[in-house]
Design a protein around this motif. Structure first.
Motif, PDB file in Angstrom:
ATOM      1  N   PHE A   1       0.959  -1.152  -0.052  1.00 48.49           N
ATOM      2  CA  PHE A   1      -0.007   0.020  -0.150  1.00 48.49           C
ATOM      3  C   PHE A   1       0.768   0.968  -0.007  1.00 48.49           C
ATOM      4  O   PHE A   1       2.110   1.399   0.507  1.00 48.49           O
ATOM      5  CB  PHE A   1      -0.778  -0.127   1.386  1.00 48.49           C
ATOM      6  N   GLY A   2       0.408   2.549  -0.328  1.00 43.99           N
ATOM      7  CA  GLY A   2       1.200   3.617  -0.591  1.00 43.99           C
ATOM      8  C   GLY A   2       1.025   4.701   0.583  1.00 43.99           C
ATOM      9  O   GLY A   2      -0.004   4.194   1.404  1.00 43.99           O
ATOM     10  N   GLN A   3       2.305   5.301   0.990  1.00 51.13           N
ATOM     11  CA  GLN A   3       2.099   5.978   2.248  1.00 51.13           C
ATOM     12  C   GLN A   3       1.133   7.272   2.092  1.00 51.13           C
ATOM     13  O   GLN A   3       0.598   7.748   2.828  1.00 51.13           O
ATOM     14  CB  GLN A   3       3.415   6.552   2.421  1.00 51.13           C
ATOM     15  N   LYS A   4       0.966   7.435   0.520  1.00 51.31           N
ATOM     16  CA  LYS A   4      -0.121   8.606   0.266  1.00 51.31           C
ATOM     17  C   LYS A   4      -1.282   8.495   1.078  1.00 51.31           C
ATOM     18  O   LYS A   4      -1.923   9.462   1.213  1.00 51.31           O
ATOM     19  CB  LYS A   4      -0.229   8.331  -1.360  1.00 51.31           C
ATOM     20  N   ASP A   5      -1.956   7.133   1.224  1.00 48.01           N
ATOM     21  CA  ASP A   5      -2.947   6.951   1.798  1.00 48.01           C
ATOM     22  C   ASP A   5      -2.769   6.516   3.092  1.00 48.01           C
ATOM     23  O   ASP A   5      -3.209   5.245   3.612  1.00 48.01           O
ATOM     24  CB  ASP A   5      -4.031   5.983   0.950  1.00 48.01           C
ATOM     25  N   PHE A   6      -2.270   7.356   3.940  1.00 50.06           N
ATOM     26  CA  PHE A   6      -1.513   6.991   5.233  1.00 50.06           C
ATOM     27  C   PHE A   6      -2.623   6.484   6.154  1.00 50.06           C
ATOM     28  O   PHE A   6      -2.466   5.481   6.889  1.00 50.06           O
ATOM     29  CB  PHE A   6      -0.748   8.121   6.118  1.00 50.06           C
TER      30      PHE A   6
ATOM     31  N   ALA B   1       1.688  15.165  -5.551  1.00 51.74           N
ATOM     32  CA  ALA B   1       1.395  13.503  -5.127  1.00 51.74           C
ATOM     33  C   ALA B   1       0.864  12.969  -6.309  1.00 51.74           C
ATOM     34  O   ALA B   1      -0.223  13.534  -6.692  1.00 51.74           O
ATOM     35  CB  ALA B   1       0.845  13.385  -3.834  1.00 51.74           C
ATOM     36  N   MET B   2       1.432  12.034  -6.967  1.00 48.64           N
ATOM     37  CA  MET B   2       0.644  11.321  -8.158  1.00 48.64           C
ATOM     38  C   MET B   2      -0.663  10.600  -7.665  1.00 48.64           C
ATOM     39  O   MET B   2      -0.663  10.317  -6.567  1.00 48.64           O
ATOM     40  CB  MET B   2       1.516  10.282  -8.757  1.00 48.64           C
ATOM     41  N   SER B   3      -1.779  10.956  -8.340  1.00 50.10           N
ATOM     42  CA  SER B   3      -2.948  10.278  -8.009  1.00 50.10           C
ATOM     43  C   SER B   3      -3.773  10.145  -9.323  1.00 50.10           C
ATOM     44  O   SER B   3      -3.578  10.753 -10.305  1.00 50.10           O
ATOM     45  CB  SER B   3      -3.777  11.142  -6.872  1.00 50.10           C
TER      46      SER B   3
HETATM   47  P1  AMP Z   1      -5.718   3.756  -5.515  1.00 46.02           P
HETATM   48  O1  AMP Z   1      -5.838   2.987  -6.901  1.00 46.02           O
HETATM   49  O2  AMP Z   1      -5.620   5.205  -5.612  1.00 46.02           O
HETATM   50  O3  AMP Z   1      -6.798   2.885  -4.828  1.00 46.02           O
HETATM   51  O4  AMP Z   1      -4.154   3.375  -4.948  1.00 46.02           O
HETATM   52  C1  AMP Z   1      -3.908   2.185  -5.024  1.00 46.02           C
HETATM   53  C2  AMP Z   1      -2.575   2.101  -4.052  1.00 46.02           C
HETATM   54  O5  AMP Z   1      -1.680   2.881  -4.846  1.00 46.02           O
HETATM   55  C3  AMP Z   1      -2.894   2.634  -2.848  1.00 46.02           C
HETATM   56  O6  AMP Z   1      -2.223   1.801  -1.778  1.00 46.02           O
HETATM   57  C4  AMP Z   1      -2.204   3.961  -2.819  1.00 46.02           C
HETATM   58  O7  AMP Z   1      -1.658   4.291  -1.486  1.00 46.02           O
HETATM   59  C5  AMP Z   1      -0.971   3.854  -3.753  1.00 46.02           C
HETATM   60  N1  AMP Z   1      -0.949   5.120  -4.132  1.00 46.02           N
HETATM   61  C6  AMP Z   1      -1.449   5.790  -4.871  1.00 46.02           C
HETATM   62  N2  AMP Z   1      -0.838   7.230  -5.196  1.00 46.02           N
HETATM   63  C7  AMP Z   1       0.313   6.848  -4.815  1.00 46.02           C
HETATM   64  C8  AMP Z   1       1.547   7.548  -5.018  1.00 46.02           C
HETATM   65  N3  AMP Z   1       1.542   8.817  -5.552  1.00 46.02           N
HETATM   66  N4  AMP Z   1       2.782   7.271  -4.653  1.00 46.02           N
HETATM   67  C9  AMP Z   1       2.912   5.897  -3.843  1.00 46.02           C
HETATM   68  N5  AMP Z   1       1.635   5.035  -3.596  1.00 46.02           N
HETATM   69  C10 AMP Z   1       0.458   5.627  -4.325  1.00 46.02           C
END
Ligand code: AMP
Length: 279
Positions: A146-151, A183-185
């Motif tokens: 999982f990403g730290q982005k979603d802490f 932050a990438m999203s």
């Molecule tokens: P999501 O598709 O937005 O549900 O994200 C899937 C996974 O990717 C989650 O664990 C997020 O925390 C991680 N993630 C999203 N954006 C980033 C980022 N910019 N850097 C690192 N991990 C990320």
């Protein structure tokens, strides 16, 4: 790379891998992939024999129907990116596969899911916990990334795994940013070029907040300055900026290595989050 949309054949495939004592890394995503997601895939591919990426826009974690409807979906590009990052398996189920029976199951994590994101997105973490539990049960990974982005999400999932005794290791991967600091999203895909520029204010606010806190300003004063900084830009609205303890996410005044700044807000119609560890 193998692609599955159904649970039964995926389970049978992964059972054959487990019989060979191969380790399985799981990277849950909602697709519309970017370099942040690919970092998770790369780390998983380094640490495991097989990497499974799930792509599923989970309706039960969306509290806003328009956010769900407008969530970007780019499956063909996602496939190419996953192949080049070393992913072995994509699991991309339909809603009818993930929710075979309508679900009334709800999770309550107490304080942890009521604050920050939980306050502004009621029910969000219950939906996250539900879908992640399903994914853990389907894939039975050795490790999940999982990403730290979603802490806060990582904290909730850690609690979920601990309480439900999931037999796996959780791993958190640092935030990947654009050169601008944004932050990438996946939601960035909904921003125009000028909105992307405006959205960098959230990371700039985090950096400024950290600097001010370290020079002795109170968190209350920092919150006021951050709001002014963000909302000086037309179309930008700050929902929260908080300093919290990394262990339990309780608000803290202590600017220590155990603290994290978390921010959320809107640029136009698009809601974004970011965070910065003080340590
Ligand atoms: P999501 O598709 O937005 O549900 O994200 C899937 C996974 O990717 C989650 O664990 C997020 O925390 C991680 N993630 C999203 N954006 C980033 C980022 N910019 N850097 C690192 N991990 C990320």
């Amino acid at each position: 790379m193998d692609i599955f949309s159904e649970i039964k054949p995926l389970r049978a495939f992964l059972d054959t891998k487990r019989d060979l004592h191969l380790s399985i890394g799981l990277v849950p995503t909602m697709g519309a992939l970017h370099r942040g997601h690919l970092d998770l895939i790369r780390v998983s591919a380094q640490e495991n024999d097989i990497t499974v990426c799930s792509i599923y826009v989970n309706p039960t974690q969306f509290n806003n129907p328009s956010d769900l409807a407008k969530y970007p979906r780019t499956f063909e590009e996602d496939k190419e990116m996953l192949l080049s990052a070393g992913c072995n398996v994509i699991f991309a189920p339909l809603n009818t596969e993930m929710y075979k029976v309508p679900s009334n199951l709800r999770f309550d994590f107490g304080y942890l899911d009521k604050i920050l994101e939980g306050e502004f997105r009621p029910g969000h973490f219950s939906g996250v916990a539900l879908v992640v539990s399903k994914l853990f049960n389907i894939v039975k990974p050795t490790k999940a990334y999982f990403g730290q982005k979603d802490f806060q999400q990582y904290k909730v999932i850690s609690k979920l795994a601990e309480e439900l005794l999931f037999d796996l290791i959780l791993s958190s991967v640092p935030i990947v940013r654009e050169e601008s600091g944004l932050a990438m999203s996946s939601r960035n895909k909904r921003l125009s070029e000028s909105e992307k520029q405006d959205a960098t204010v959230f990371y700039q606010s985090l950096l400024l907040a950290k600097q001010l806190l370290l020079s002795g300003e109170s968190i209350e004063a920092v919150k006021i300055k951050s709001k002014q900084k963000c909302e000086a830009i037309p179309g930008v609205r700050l929902e929260y900026l908080e300093l919290a303890d990394t262990e339990n996410l309780k608000p803290t005044q202590l600017v220590s290595g155990n603290a994290i700044l978390l921010i959320a807000g809107y640029v136009g119609e698009v809601r974004l989050i970011d965070n910065l560890l003080i340590g």
